[in-house]
Design a protein around this motif. Structure first.
Motif, short mmCIF file in Angstrom:
data_model
loop_
_atom_site.label_atom_id
_atom_site.label_comp_id
_atom_site.label_asym_id
_atom_site.label_seq_id
_atom_site.Cartn_x
_atom_site.Cartn_y
_atom_site.Cartn_z
N PRO A 413 12.12 2.26 22.45
CA PRO A 413 12.32 2.16 20.78
C PRO A 413 12.22 2.91 19.66
O PRO A 413 12.32 2.84 18.61
N GLY A 414 11.35 3.56 20.43
CA GLY A 414 11.21 4.91 19.63
C GLY A 414 10.04 4.14 18.54
O GLY A 414 9.37 3.15 19.23
N PHE A 415 9.89 5.46 17.74
CA PHE A 415 8.27 5.40 16.65
C PHE A 415 8.85 4.13 15.49
O PHE A 415 9.82 3.92 15.32
N VAL A 416 7.32 3.32 15.31
CA VAL A 416 7.05 2.28 14.06
C VAL A 416 8.02 3.57 12.78
O VAL A 416 7.12 4.40 12.76
N ASP A 417 9.09 2.94 12.10
CA ASP A 417 8.92 4.40 10.25
C ASP A 417 8.44 3.31 9.54
O ASP A 417 8.39 2.01 9.14
N ALA A 418 6.81 4.29 9.45
CA ALA A 418 6.18 3.27 8.53
C ALA A 418 6.87 3.49 7.04
O ALA A 418 6.52 2.50 6.13
N ALA A 419 7.33 3.84 6.76
CA ALA A 419 8.29 4.45 5.47
C ALA A 419 8.96 3.16 5.50
O ALA A 419 9.18 2.88 3.61
N LYS A 420 9.65 2.28 5.97
CA LYS A 420 10.53 0.80 5.77
C LYS A 420 8.90 0.40 5.01
O LYS A 420 9.42 -1.12 4.26
N LEU A 421 8.00 0.11 5.33
CA LEU A 421 6.35 -0.95 4.36
C LEU A 421 6.22 0.00 3.18
O LEU A 421 5.72 -0.41 2.58
N LEU A 422 6.88 1.06 3.07
CA LEU A 422 6.58 1.41 1.43
C LEU A 422 7.10 0.49 0.12
O LEU A 422 6.03 1.02 -0.48
N PRO A 423 7.77 0.06 0.27
CA PRO A 423 8.04 -1.05 -0.75
C PRO A 423 6.03 -1.49 -0.71
O PRO A 423 6.00 -2.17 -1.95
N ILE A 424 6.18 -2.30 0.11
CA ILE A 424 4.94 -2.77 0.04
C ILE A 424 3.70 -2.35 -0.24
O ILE A 424 2.10 -2.60 -1.70
N ALA A 425 3.88 -0.99 -0.33
CA ALA A 425 2.94 0.11 -0.48
C ALA A 425 2.50 0.63 -1.86
O ALA A 425 1.40 0.46 -2.49
N TYR A 426 3.79 0.57 -2.19
CA TYR A 426 3.34 0.59 -4.41
C TYR A 426 3.19 -1.07 -4.73
O TYR A 426 2.89 -0.32 -5.71
N VAL A 427 3.40 -1.79 -3.91
CA VAL A 427 2.82 -3.07 -5.17
C VAL A 427 1.75 -3.35 -4.51
O VAL A 427 0.67 -3.56 -5.39
N MET A 428 0.69 -2.30 -3.84
CA MET A 428 -0.39 -3.08 -3.87
C MET A 428 -1.13 -2.10 -4.09
O MET A 428 -2.24 -2.08 -5.29
N ALA A 429 -0.53 -0.47 -4.13
CA ALA A 429 -0.74 0.59 -4.76
C ALA A 429 -1.50 -0.05 -6.63
O ALA A 429 -2.56 0.84 -7.03
N SER A 430 0.03 -0.10 -6.98
CA SER A 430 -0.01 -0.60 -8.09
C SER A 430 -1.15 -1.59 -8.41
O SER A 430 -1.84 -2.19 -9.97
N ALA A 431 -1.43 -2.88 -7.86
CA ALA A 431 -1.72 -4.20 -7.32
C ALA A 431 -3.96 -3.34 -7.99
O ALA A 431 -5.15 -3.91 -8.65
N MET A 432 -3.65 -1.96 -7.32
CA MET A 432 -5.51 -1.69 -7.02
C MET A 432 -5.70 -0.97 -8.19
O MET A 432 -6.89 -1.16 -8.44
N LEU A 433 -4.49 -0.39 -8.85
CA LEU A 433 -4.56 0.44 -9.93
C LEU A 433 -5.34 -0.28 -11.46
O LEU A 433 -6.19 -0.45 -12.17
N VAL A 434 -4.50 -1.37 -10.60
CA VAL A 434 -4.79 -2.46 -12.54
C VAL A 434 -6.07 -3.12 -12.30
O VAL A 434 -7.16 -3.13 -13.43
N MET A 435 -6.19 -3.62 -11.30
CA MET A 435 -7.54 -4.17 -10.41
C MET A 435 -8.86 -2.79 -10.33
O MET A 435 -10.24 -3.08 -11.38
N SER A 436 -8.40 -1.79 -10.50
CA SER A 436 -9.94 -1.17 -10.62
C SER A 436 -9.87 -0.95 -12.47
O SER A 436 -10.91 -0.63 -12.60
N LEU A 437 -8.82 -0.68 -13.12
CA LEU A 437 -8.95 0.08 -14.37
C LEU A 437 -9.68 -1.40 -15.45
O LEU A 437 -10.40 -1.27 -15.90
N VAL A 438 -9.07 -2.83 -14.44
CA VAL A 438 -9.96 -3.67 -15.51
C VAL A 438 -11.52 -3.97 -15.44
O VAL A 438 -12.45 -4.17 -15.82
N LEU A 439 -11.66 -3.56 -13.69
CA LEU A 439 -13.26 -3.67 -13.85
C LEU A 439 -13.78 -2.01 -14.90
O LEU A 439 -14.62 -2.60 -14.93
N ILE A 440 -12.80 -0.81 -14.02
CA ILE A 440 -13.54 -0.38 -15.44
C ILE A 440 -13.86 -0.67 -16.70
O ILE A 440 -15.11 -0.27 -17.19
#
Length: 452
Positions: A413-440
């Protein structure tokens, strides 16, 4: 002098965290290069570049915002149609290759843009050095290298403390006949979160009997006492009965008589919220900090892992509590998470605390750095992009998928395309950024302080 110590504590903590970040990124870079991958950047921090220097094919540097770091490994995402091109034919029947310029859908466009950025500087000479083409186990080693370094740092710091100073959170009762370290003046119900006596509180049996710190309990109702556990069992079983207590004070033997009280108390250390009605005297034995080596440290880190998993599960809820504290809706929970700003403040207060001995200050700072490293390592193992665990999960899924295809006689089946998971990555990164700012912001507006 106090101000200098405060600043020194902050600097020690910040430098320790930056070194930890640097070692984390080395944990990715070293195996990536060892497996033939191409690493073009190694940076500590984010934002504008403060300093950089190129060595070979890798640019090393420091950026202005010390909230992380990264290494750029070429070929993290496999190519899509935009990179491979699409085969078409012109009016004369000649084959042409066209690059698709547009996509439909916001997530499709984001994925396309990410691939374009990834492949912008990739040349044909890099073809055999692309990360996505590595064997799945090499990908796991590369991506697990970073957080594993943080776990290793935590292990060695914990081990250093436990083997020398001892574990501040693990006290053991001194062996032999129990020596009293403290006597409760009054009886405070276990359900009440206080330590000071109040008007109307009943005097404790031990206080009424005249027992004092330093006394050694030698007998209870005629039974010779050889350990605190034995004494505790006898007291609890005595319910509210008469108690004749033998003890020694300054080498002289004495006897006193009192009656234990029936109280609801926790009797199982694993379930402190479960109370049973047992006899109560009101004394505490002398204890010592438990010391240990590597195996002891691993066991304690196992407990820490359980607490860390619970903390990660509750992280959004607890960050929301910090947000409410910022606007004054509630007080900040002293057990709430902190950012590097809060950690720096705590480190400064620890270093400048006049009520703490120097060995305790050093120990607390080591444990603070160890705790941050353990959390960073564990957090990065969460199997979601953009965290390292997301790439590890993709590599493991690739191994499973290819293995199953081979067993069933199906095409690779070839290599797993991690790019298809990028929407989750963007949501996670946004959540992590918001939580970091709140804690700071929380650490600046409603900070947590150490208390003596």
């Amino acid at each position: 002098m106090t101000s200098l110590l405060y600043i020194a504590g902050i600097l020690i903590f910040v430098v320790s965290i930056l070194v930890s970040i640097g070692l984390h990124e080395l944990g990715h870079m070293i195996p990536a290069k060892a497996f033939g991958g191409k690493v073009t950047q190694y940076f500590i921090g984010f934002g504008p570049t403060v300093w950089s220097r190129r060595r070979g094919e890798t640019e090393y540097g420091v950026k202005a915002i010390p909230l992380g770091g990264y290494v750029k490994i070429v070929g993290m995402l496999p190519p899509g149609a935009e990179q491979l091109g699409t085969v078409e034919y012109d009016d004369q029947g000649n084959q042409v290759t066209r690059i698709r310029k547009s996509n439909t859908g916001i997530f499709t466009q984001l994925i396309s843009d990410a691939r374009a950025a990834e492949w912008e500087l990739i040349t044909p000479a890099d073809d055999e050095r692309l990360f996505y083409k590595m064997a799945w186990w090499k990908k796991v080693v590369v991506m697990a290298g970073g957080p594993s370094v943080n776990i290793a740092i935590a292990f060695f710091l914990f081990w250093t403390v436990f083997a020398t100073y001892g574990n501040p959170t693990d006290d053991a009762v001194d062996s032999g006949a129990p020596v009293i370290s403290s006597v409760n003046k009054c009886v405070i119900p276990a359900s009440e979160q206080r330590t000071a006596c109040e008007a109307g509180d009943q005097l404790s049996p031990a206080f009424e009997a005249g027992l004092r710190p330093g006394d050694t309990i030698t007998s209870f109702n005629g039974t010779a006492i050889t350990s605190y556990d034995q004494l505790q069992e006898l007291i609890r079983a005595n319910k509210d009965g008469r108690a004749e207590i033998g003890y020694e004070r300054d080498g002289t033997a004495y006897t006193t008589t009192t009656s234990t009280l029936l109280q609801d108390r926790p009797v199982d250390t694993d379930h402190p919220d479960q109370l049973e009605s047992v006899g109560f005297l009101g004394v505490a034995p002398t204890t010592h900090r438990v010391t240990g080596g590597p195996l002891y440290t691993l066991v304690q880190m196992g407990y820490t892992a359980e607490q860390t998993v619970e903390a990660m599960v509750r992280l959004p809820e607890r960050v929301w509590g910090v947000a409410k504290a910022i606007v004054g809706v509630q007080d900040r929970d002293p057990e709430s998470p902190v950012s590097i700003v809060g950690g720096s403040r705590i480190a400064g207060e620890t270093a400048s605390a006049t009520w703490l001995p120097n060995d305790a200050k050093i120990t607390f700072l080591l444990l603070l750095v160890a705790g941050f490293n353990f959390f960073i390592g564990a957090f990065n193992f969460i199997p979601l992009l953009p965290l390292d665990g997301g790439h590890i999960a993709s590599a493991l899924w690739e191994a499973v998928r290819r293995g199953l295809a081979k067993l069933r006689g199906l095409p690779d089946p070839g290599f797993v395309d991690a790019a298809k998971l990028l929407p989750i990555a963007y949501v996670m990164a946004s959540a992590m950024l918001v939580m970091s700012l709140v804690l700071i912001v929380g650490d600046l507006v409603v900070p947590i302080h150490i208390t003596g």
